[in-house]
Design a protein around this motif. Structure first.
Motif, PDB file in Angstrom:
ATOM      1  N   GLN A  66       0.816  -1.221   0.000  1.00 56.73           N
ATOM      2  CA  GLN A  66       0.000   0.000   0.000  1.00 56.73           C
ATOM      3  C   GLN A  66       0.849   1.270   0.000  1.00 56.73           C
ATOM      4  O   GLN A  66       0.328   2.360  -0.225  1.00 56.73           O
ATOM      5  CB  GLN A  66      -0.958   0.001   1.197  1.00 56.73           C
ATOM      6  CG  GLN A  66      -1.965  -1.143   1.141  1.00 56.73           C
ATOM      7  CD  GLN A  66      -2.897  -1.117   2.317  1.00 56.73           C
ATOM      8  OE1 GLN A  66      -2.577  -1.633   3.373  1.00 56.73           O
ATOM      9  NE2 GLN A  66      -4.049  -0.486   2.159  1.00 56.73           N
ATOM     10  N   CYS A 115     -10.669  -0.002   3.688  1.00 58.60           N
ATOM     11  CA  CYS A 115      -9.252  -0.183   3.369  1.00 58.60           C
ATOM     12  C   CYS A 115      -8.668   1.156   2.940  1.00 58.60           C
ATOM     13  O   CYS A 115      -9.323   1.912   2.221  1.00 58.60           O
ATOM     14  CB  CYS A 115      -9.122  -1.203   2.232  1.00 58.60           C
ATOM     15  SG  CYS A 115      -7.432  -1.504   1.717  1.00 58.60           S
ATOM     16  N   GLU A 160      -5.116  -7.986   5.966  1.00 55.44           N
ATOM     17  CA  GLU A 160      -3.756  -7.526   5.652  1.00 55.44           C
ATOM     18  C   GLU A 160      -2.991  -8.573   4.845  1.00 55.44           C
ATOM     19  O   GLU A 160      -2.291  -8.241   3.893  1.00 55.44           O
ATOM     20  CB  GLU A 160      -2.995  -7.168   6.933  1.00 55.44           C
ATOM     21  CG  GLU A 160      -3.555  -5.961   7.674  1.00 55.44           C
ATOM     22  CD  GLU A 160      -3.775  -4.739   6.786  1.00 55.44           C
ATOM     23  OE1 GLU A 160      -2.971  -4.511   5.867  1.00 55.44           O
ATOM     24  OE2 GLU A 160      -4.762  -4.014   7.016  1.00 55.44           O
ATOM     25  N   HIS A 163      -3.533  -8.604   1.202  1.00 56.30           N
ATOM     26  CA  HIS A 163      -2.785  -7.601   0.418  1.00 56.30           C
ATOM     27  C   HIS A 163      -1.517  -8.203  -0.191  1.00 56.30           C
ATOM     28  O   HIS A 163      -1.065  -7.772  -1.249  1.00 56.30           O
ATOM     29  CB  HIS A 163      -2.413  -6.402   1.291  1.00 56.30           C
ATOM     30  CG  HIS A 163      -3.504  -5.390   1.455  1.00 56.30           C
ATOM     31  ND1 HIS A 163      -4.062  -4.724   0.387  1.00 56.30           N
ATOM     32  CD2 HIS A 163      -4.145  -4.929   2.567  1.00 56.30           C
ATOM     33  CE1 HIS A 163      -4.996  -3.885   0.846  1.00 56.30           C
ATOM     34  NE2 HIS A 163      -5.076  -3.996   2.151  1.00 56.30           N
TER      35      HIS A 163
HETATM   36 CO    CO Z   1      -6.489  -2.883   3.272  1.00 55.98          CO
END
Ligand code: CO
Length: 188
Positions: A66, A115, A160, A163
């Motif tokens: 991210q 998110c 998480e 991801h």
């Molecule tokens: Co997220």
């Protein structure tokens, strides 16, 4: 690096779908810094004043992809009320965490998930496992850990770790049936 709502990779950027690779242990200084900065983001993001001042969206977790780094690194800080009505905090800076077991029982958040990479709301249940065991290295305690998580914390960890595979929460929602009946599920 500056982590804020402008620099976080959004789902309009295909790079958030990249797969993350494991890091080498012991952690490099660079990887430690990534974990510490992500952890600090999560802490600051739930501090109302700091969040406003630094343009942070409140979060309980963030993964390296991210912030544009495809490595298996994630930071989580979850506050929960336990069975005895005590507030408990689960805080980790994890490298290479992996799920080693999952309960048969399912769980989902009644109000759905959110998110940092997803600016828009996506209504629907994200059905996950009610309990998971996660193993990995935790920089906060500087040791290999085995985490037995249930309920909300288990959901956060699964979100998480998704991801790392480029999976976003709404991938789990069936648009034709966004709020299915889930027999025996833990509803949070
Ligand atoms: Co997220």
């Amino acid at each position: 690096m500056m982590i804020n709502n402008d620099t976080i990779v959004k789902d309009t950027d295909p790079s958030v779908r990249r797969k993350s690779v494991p890091v080498t242990l012991p952690l490099s200084e660079e990887d430690k810094t990534i974990l510490k900065e992500m952890y600090q983001y999560v802490l600051d993001s739930t501090d109302e004043e700091k969040a406003k001042e630094l343009n942070l969206r409140p979060a309980v977790g963030i993964s390296a992809i991210q912030i544009g780094i495809p490595k298996q690194l994630t930071a989580v800080v979850v506050h929960e009320i336990d069975k005895n009505d005590q507030e408990v905090t689960y805080a980790y800076m994890l490298a290479n965490p992996r799920i080693t077991s999952r309960s048969v029982q399912k769980a989902y958040l009644e109000n759905g998930e959110g998110c940092l990479s997803v600016p828009e709301e996506h209504e629907g249940y994200v059905v996950r496992n009610a309990r998971v065991t996660v193993k990995g290295y935790d920089l906060l305690s500087d040791q290999e850990v085995t985490i037995r998580a249930r309920g909300y914390f288990a959901i956060v960890l699964q979100h998480e770790l998704d991801h790392f595979n480029g999976v976003l929460f709404y991938d789990h929602i069936d648009p034709a049936n966004p709020k299915p009946e889930v027999p025996g599920a833990l509803v949070i």
